[in-house]
Design a protein around this motif. Sequence first.
Motif, short mmCIF file in Angstrom:
data_model
loop_
_atom_site.label_atom_id
_atom_site.label_comp_id
_atom_site.label_asym_id
_atom_site.label_seq_id
_atom_site.Cartn_x
_atom_site.Cartn_y
_atom_site.Cartn_z
N LEU A 182 19.49 37.91 -49.16
CA LEU A 182 19.42 38.18 -47.72
C LEU A 182 18.06 38.80 -47.37
O LEU A 182 17.71 39.86 -47.91
CB LEU A 182 20.52 39.13 -47.29
CG LEU A 182 21.90 38.57 -46.95
CD1 LEU A 182 22.86 39.72 -46.65
CD2 LEU A 182 21.84 37.60 -45.78
N PRO A 185 16.64 42.58 -42.52
CA PRO A 185 16.66 42.34 -41.07
C PRO A 185 15.58 43.15 -40.36
O PRO A 185 15.12 44.17 -40.86
CB PRO A 185 18.07 42.79 -40.66
CG PRO A 185 18.48 43.76 -41.70
CD PRO A 185 17.83 43.31 -42.97
N TYR A 191 23.20 42.53 -40.20
CA TYR A 191 24.01 41.35 -40.42
C TYR A 191 25.48 41.67 -40.14
O TYR A 191 26.02 42.63 -40.70
CB TYR A 191 23.88 40.86 -41.87
CG TYR A 191 22.52 40.29 -42.20
CD1 TYR A 191 22.13 39.03 -41.74
CD2 TYR A 191 21.61 41.01 -42.99
CE1 TYR A 191 20.89 38.49 -42.04
CE2 TYR A 191 20.36 40.48 -43.30
CZ TYR A 191 20.01 39.23 -42.82
OH TYR A 191 18.76 38.71 -43.12
N LEU A 227 28.37 34.43 -40.11
CA LEU A 227 27.38 35.48 -40.34
C LEU A 227 26.30 35.36 -39.27
O LEU A 227 25.75 34.27 -39.05
CB LEU A 227 26.76 35.33 -41.73
CG LEU A 227 25.64 36.32 -42.10
CD1 LEU A 227 26.21 37.73 -42.28
CD2 LEU A 227 24.92 35.88 -43.36
N THR A 228 26.00 36.47 -38.58
CA THR A 228 24.95 36.47 -37.56
C THR A 228 24.10 37.72 -37.71
O THR A 228 24.49 38.68 -38.38
CB THR A 228 25.52 36.43 -36.13
OG1 THR A 228 26.31 37.62 -35.91
CG2 THR A 228 26.37 35.20 -35.90
N LEU A 229 22.95 37.70 -37.06
CA LEU A 229 22.12 38.90 -36.92
C LEU A 229 22.43 39.51 -35.56
O LEU A 229 22.34 38.83 -34.53
CB LEU A 229 20.64 38.54 -37.00
CG LEU A 229 19.94 38.71 -38.35
CD1 LEU A 229 18.51 38.21 -38.26
CD2 LEU A 229 19.96 40.17 -38.80
#
Length: 250
Positions: A182, A185, A191, A227-229
């Motif tokens: 990953l 971010p 996440y 799964l998203t930000l």
Amino acid sequence: MNQHRSDVHTLAAAYALDALDPVEREDFAAHLPHCEDCRRDVEEFEATAARLAGAAAQDPPPALKQRTMAAVDGVRQLPPRVPATGGAHRTTRFLRRKAVPLALAASVAAAVSFAGLAAWQHQESQDARRQAQRAERQLDSVSTLLAAPDARTVHGRATNGALTTVVSSDRQNRAVFTATGLPTPADGMTYQLWLDRDGAMRPAGFIPADGTVPLDGDIAHAGAVGLTLEPAGGSSQPTTTPLLLLTLPA
């Protein structure tokens, strides 16, 4: 192998982690070429164990090797081996079967053992001890889930390149999500995980970095994991394009 024929399939996870005794392993190996479901399950459990180990791996403290070598002289030697009796052999087989969940998590335990050793033996800080406790609870949770007879595994790759795995059990109504690779971010983002229930996305927790986390919510009635930000703190509904939408096995 004192198993009913229909129970043979439940040994796939134990076989993948070499948790069967020699007789059971030989019998299951003879069954394996004739059962496509078991072959698939074995492959998935082997891949999942490797993925979980990689996600849980931590670099040991630089001074750990020196401290470990210095402590070797004080380690008590193992007692001599005593030939097992028939009763002891039966007890060993019983304990082996009861210990299958721990064997299933052996790869994860190996990945975090050095961090746990440093935390418990040297007690460098309260934070380190709490980290070791969290790792132990995670091992217990993951191993119990892997040992479930209806445990199913799916793998996927997010659009940002991360490799993901979901292990789920309808009977336990639980699932864990694992990610490796990953990207970090951006500041103020995190996440967030989602469960797709009849087309509606429900919040299912967070995974701030590589690792394994339990999914929150009703797993048995979910059709997919997303799964998203999202902004730090999370959102009630996805606000960005999904990085992943992984369909759960029926």
